[in-house]
Design a protein around this motif. Structure first.
Motif, PDB file in Angstrom:
ATOM      1  N   PHE A 186      40.298  39.818  44.037  1.00  0.00           N
ATOM      2  CA  PHE A 186      39.579  40.081  42.800  1.00  0.00           C
ATOM      3  C   PHE A 186      39.383  38.777  42.020  1.00  0.00           C
ATOM      4  O   PHE A 186      38.291  38.488  41.524  1.00  0.00           O
ATOM      5  CB  PHE A 186      40.324  41.114  41.957  1.00  0.00           C
ATOM      6  N   ILE A 187      40.435  37.983  41.911  1.00  0.00           N
ATOM      7  CA  ILE A 187      40.354  36.697  41.214  1.00  0.00           C
ATOM      8  C   ILE A 187      39.340  35.789  41.892  1.00  0.00           C
ATOM      9  O   ILE A 187      38.521  35.143  41.221  1.00  0.00           O
ATOM     10  CB  ILE A 187      41.756  36.050  41.140  1.00  0.00           C
ATOM     11  N   ASP A 188      39.362  35.729  43.210  1.00  0.00           N
ATOM     12  CA  ASP A 188      38.365  34.920  43.937  1.00  0.00           C
ATOM     13  C   ASP A 188      36.955  35.427  43.661  1.00  0.00           C
ATOM     14  O   ASP A 188      36.018  34.646  43.533  1.00  0.00           O
ATOM     15  CB  ASP A 188      38.654  34.919  45.440  1.00  0.00           C
ATOM     16  N   GLY A 189      36.798  36.756  43.562  1.00  0.00           N
ATOM     17  CA  GLY A 189      35.493  37.327  43.243  1.00  0.00           C
ATOM     18  C   GLY A 189      35.019  36.918  41.861  1.00  0.00           C
ATOM     19  O   GLY A 189      33.836  36.610  41.665  1.00  0.00           O
ATOM     20  N   LEU A 190      35.919  36.907  40.895  1.00  0.00           N
ATOM     21  CA  LEU A 190      35.558  36.450  39.548  1.00  0.00           C
ATOM     22  C   LEU A 190      35.116  34.991  39.592  1.00  0.00           C
ATOM     23  O   LEU A 190      34.076  34.623  39.045  1.00  0.00           O
ATOM     24  CB  LEU A 190      36.736  36.612  38.581  1.00  0.00           C
ATOM     25  N   GLY A 191      35.921  34.162  40.252  1.00  0.00           N
ATOM     26  CA  GLY A 191      35.596  32.741  40.328  1.00  0.00           C
ATOM     27  C   GLY A 191      34.287  32.488  41.048  1.00  0.00           C
ATOM     28  O   GLY A 191      33.466  31.677  40.598  1.00  0.00           O
ATOM     29  N   GLY A 192      34.059  33.196  42.141  1.00  0.00           N
ATOM     30  CA  GLY A 192      32.832  33.032  42.910  1.00  0.00           C
ATOM     31  C   GLY A 192      31.595  33.439  42.133  1.00  0.00           C
ATOM     32  O   GLY A 192      30.495  32.943  42.383  1.00  0.00           O
ATOM     33  N   ARG A 193      31.777  34.314  41.179  1.00  0.00           N
ATOM     34  CA  ARG A 193      30.655  34.778  40.351  1.00  0.00           C
ATOM     35  C   ARG A 193      30.570  34.026  39.023  1.00  0.00           C
ATOM     36  O   ARG A 193      29.724  34.314  38.193  1.00  0.00           O
ATOM     37  CB  ARG A 193      30.795  36.278  40.079  1.00  0.00           C
ATOM     38  N   GLY A 194      31.488  33.091  38.801  1.00  0.00           N
ATOM     39  CA  GLY A 194      31.475  32.319  37.563  1.00  0.00           C
ATOM     40  C   GLY A 194      31.866  33.125  36.341  1.00  0.00           C
ATOM     41  O   GLY A 194      31.444  32.814  35.224  1.00  0.00           O
ATOM     42  N   ILE A 195      32.681  34.154  36.525  1.00  0.00           N
ATOM     43  CA  ILE A 195      33.113  35.002  35.411  1.00  0.00           C
ATOM     44  C   ILE A 195      34.427  34.438  34.869  1.00  0.00           C
ATOM     45  O   ILE A 195      35.400  34.325  35.606  1.00  0.00           O
ATOM     46  CB  ILE A 195      33.284  36.463  35.871  1.00  0.00           C
ATOM     47  N   PRO A 196      34.462  34.091  33.569  1.00  0.00           N
ATOM     48  CA  PRO A 196      35.683  33.514  33.002  1.00  0.00           C
ATOM     49  C   PRO A 196      36.814  34.541  32.948  1.00  0.00           C
ATOM     50  O   PRO A 196      36.590  35.711  32.633  1.00  0.00           O
ATOM     51  CB  PRO A 196      35.259  33.084  31.595  1.00  0.00           C
ATOM     52  N   PHE A 197      38.023  34.067  33.248  1.00  0.00           N
ATOM     53  CA  PHE A 197      39.169  34.972  33.228  1.00  0.00           C
ATOM     54  C   PHE A 197      40.452  34.216  32.925  1.00  0.00           C
ATOM     55  O   PHE A 197      40.525  32.996  33.051  1.00  0.00           O
ATOM     56  CB  PHE A 197      39.308  35.709  34.571  1.00  0.00           C
ATOM     57  N   VAL A 198      41.439  34.968  32.506  1.00  0.00           N
ATOM     58  CA  VAL A 198      42.813  34.504  32.367  1.00  0.00           C
ATOM     59  C   VAL A 198      43.686  35.546  33.044  1.00  0.00           C
ATOM     60  O   VAL A 198      43.235  36.657  33.335  1.00  0.00           O
ATOM     61  CB  VAL A 198      43.237  34.308  30.891  1.00  0.00           C
TER      62      VAL A 198
ATOM     63  N   PHE B 116      52.967  33.185  43.404  1.00  0.00           N
ATOM     64  CA  PHE B 116      51.589  33.480  43.017  1.00  0.00           C
ATOM     65  C   PHE B 116      50.770  32.193  42.957  1.00  0.00           C
ATOM     66  O   PHE B 116      49.647  32.129  43.450  1.00  0.00           O
ATOM     67  CB  PHE B 116      51.561  34.214  41.675  1.00  0.00           C
ATOM     68  N   SER B 117      51.337  31.160  42.357  1.00  0.00           N
ATOM     69  CA  SER B 117      50.646  29.860  42.258  1.00  0.00           C
ATOM     70  C   SER B 117      50.324  29.312  43.641  1.00  0.00           C
ATOM     71  O   SER B 117      49.223  28.820  43.881  1.00  0.00           O
ATOM     72  CB  SER B 117      51.509  28.851  41.505  1.00  0.00           C
ATOM     73  N   ARG B 118      51.302  29.369  44.533  1.00  0.00           N
ATOM     74  CA  ARG B 118      51.078  28.871  45.902  1.00  0.00           C
ATOM     75  C   ARG B 118      49.885  29.568  46.543  1.00  0.00           C
ATOM     76  O   ARG B 118      49.026  28.933  47.146  1.00  0.00           O
ATOM     77  CB  ARG B 118      52.334  29.109  46.755  1.00  0.00           C
ATOM     78  N   GLU B 119      49.844  30.895  46.401  1.00  0.00           N
ATOM     79  CA  GLU B 119      48.731  31.663  46.977  1.00  0.00           C
ATOM     80  C   GLU B 119      47.408  31.300  46.310  1.00  0.00           C
ATOM     81  O   GLU B 119      46.398  31.108  46.978  1.00  0.00           O
ATOM     82  CB  GLU B 119      48.993  33.171  46.843  1.00  0.00           C
ATOM     83  N   MET B 120      47.400  31.226  44.984  1.00  0.00           N
ATOM     84  CA  MET B 120      46.156  30.899  44.264  1.00  0.00           C
ATOM     85  C   MET B 120      45.644  29.515  44.636  1.00  0.00           C
ATOM     86  O   MET B 120      44.447  29.318  44.800  1.00  0.00           O
ATOM     87  CB  MET B 120      46.372  30.945  42.736  1.00  0.00           C
ATOM     88  N   LEU B 121      46.547  28.563  44.732  1.00  0.00           N
ATOM     89  CA  LEU B 121      46.138  27.181  44.954  1.00  0.00           C
ATOM     90  C   LEU B 121      45.646  26.926  46.378  1.00  0.00           C
ATOM     91  O   LEU B 121      45.183  25.838  46.684  1.00  0.00           O
ATOM     92  CB  LEU B 121      47.267  26.227  44.569  1.00  0.00           C
ATOM     93  N   MET B 122      45.692  27.944  47.215  1.00  0.00           N
ATOM     94  CA  MET B 122      45.064  27.825  48.532  1.00  0.00           C
ATOM     95  C   MET B 122      43.547  27.822  48.387  1.00  0.00           C
ATOM     96  O   MET B 122      42.846  27.256  49.217  1.00  0.00           O
ATOM     97  CB  MET B 122      45.517  28.960  49.451  1.00  0.00           C
ATOM     98  N   ASN B 123      43.026  28.478  47.339  1.00  0.00           N
ATOM     99  CA  ASN B 123      41.577  28.559  47.115  1.00  0.00           C
ATOM    100  C   ASN B 123      41.129  27.910  45.814  1.00  0.00           C
ATOM    101  O   ASN B 123      39.935  27.791  45.584  1.00  0.00           O
ATOM    102  CB  ASN B 123      41.118  30.025  47.104  1.00  0.00           C
ATOM    103  N   TRP B 124      42.058  27.557  44.946  1.00  0.00           N
ATOM    104  CA  TRP B 124      41.739  27.028  43.618  1.00  0.00           C
ATOM    105  C   TRP B 124      42.321  25.630  43.455  1.00  0.00           C
ATOM    106  O   TRP B 124      43.366  25.314  44.021  1.00  0.00           O
ATOM    107  CB  TRP B 124      42.312  27.957  42.545  1.00  0.00           C
ATOM    108  N   ASP B 125      41.670  24.828  42.626  1.00  0.00           N
ATOM    109  CA  ASP B 125      42.171  23.473  42.347  1.00  0.00           C
ATOM    110  C   ASP B 125      43.337  23.496  41.372  1.00  0.00           C
ATOM    111  O   ASP B 125      44.183  22.605  41.393  1.00  0.00           O
ATOM    112  CB  ASP B 125      41.057  22.599  41.756  1.00  0.00           C
ATOM    113  N   ALA B 126      43.361  24.475  40.486  1.00  0.00           N
ATOM    114  CA  ALA B 126      44.412  24.573  39.473  1.00  0.00           C
ATOM    115  C   ALA B 126      44.598  26.028  39.085  1.00  0.00           C
ATOM    116  O   ALA B 126      43.701  26.853  39.280  1.00  0.00           O
ATOM    117  CB  ALA B 126      44.024  23.754  38.238  1.00  0.00           C
ATOM    118  N   MET B 127      45.750  26.323  38.523  1.00  0.00           N
ATOM    119  CA  MET B 127      45.994  27.668  38.008  1.00  0.00           C
ATOM    120  C   MET B 127      45.182  27.859  36.742  1.00  0.00           C
ATOM    121  O   MET B 127      45.090  26.956  35.914  1.00  0.00           O
ATOM    122  CB  MET B 127      47.479  27.839  37.672  1.00  0.00           C
TER     123      MET B 127
END
Length: 149
Positions: A73-85, A106-117
């Motif tokens: 879901f988070i990747d979907g938000l990012g891919g669509r340019g939808i701001p989130f926290v 959680f950070s380890r998993e997120m940072l596989m696809n993201w530059d930063a939390m």
């Protein structure tokens, strides 16, 4: 309280100045798959077509390991340019050491696809933990919207 209870888009008018919107969840709803797929369709339509959407709060249960459905879901938000926290919830039920372990996982998993939390909050409704921080974030975000009107 019950996963899958929110099945519609619910708008809450806050002081007649802005709306808090509760969307159906995408994770552990005890509902038939076609029903969950219908919720996902209209939720994404709402998120993608809402011109005045300022931010999405992604609620993550702070007691459990990273879930693929949350990360997707988070990747979907990012891919669509939808701001989130992110708001890690139920933190009153998590000891400090476990909280840090869950956050690191959680950070380890997120940072596989993201530059930063992204920005995140630790929250607890019963303990009112994170309340001031979340309200401050909303206030600053709403102020940006008013500047851009």
């Amino acid at each position: 309280g019950t996963p899958g209870k929110t099945q519609l888009i619910n708008h809450f008018d806050i002081d007649e100045t802005w709306f808090l919107v509760d969307l159906p969840g995408y994770g552990f709803a005890k509902a038939p798959k076609p029903e969950r797929q219908k919720w996902a369709r209209f939720t994404w339509e709402y998120l993608e077509n809402r011109a005045n959407l300022m931010s999405v709060f992604v609620l993550i249960d702070g007691r459990i390991d990273p879930q693929r459905v949350d990360l997707e879901f988070i990747d979907g938000l990012g891919g669509r340019g939808i701001p989130f926290v992110i708001a890690f919830t139920k933190m009153e039920k998590v000891k400090a050491a476990a909280r840090e372990a869950h956050f690191e996982a959680f950070s380890r998993e997120m940072l596989m696809n993201w530059d930063a939390m992204p920005q995140y909050f630790y929250t607890s409704a019963p303990a009112k933990q994170g309340k001031e921080e979340v309200l401050e974030y909303i206030g600053k975000t709403n102020a940006l919207f008013k500047v851009g009107e």
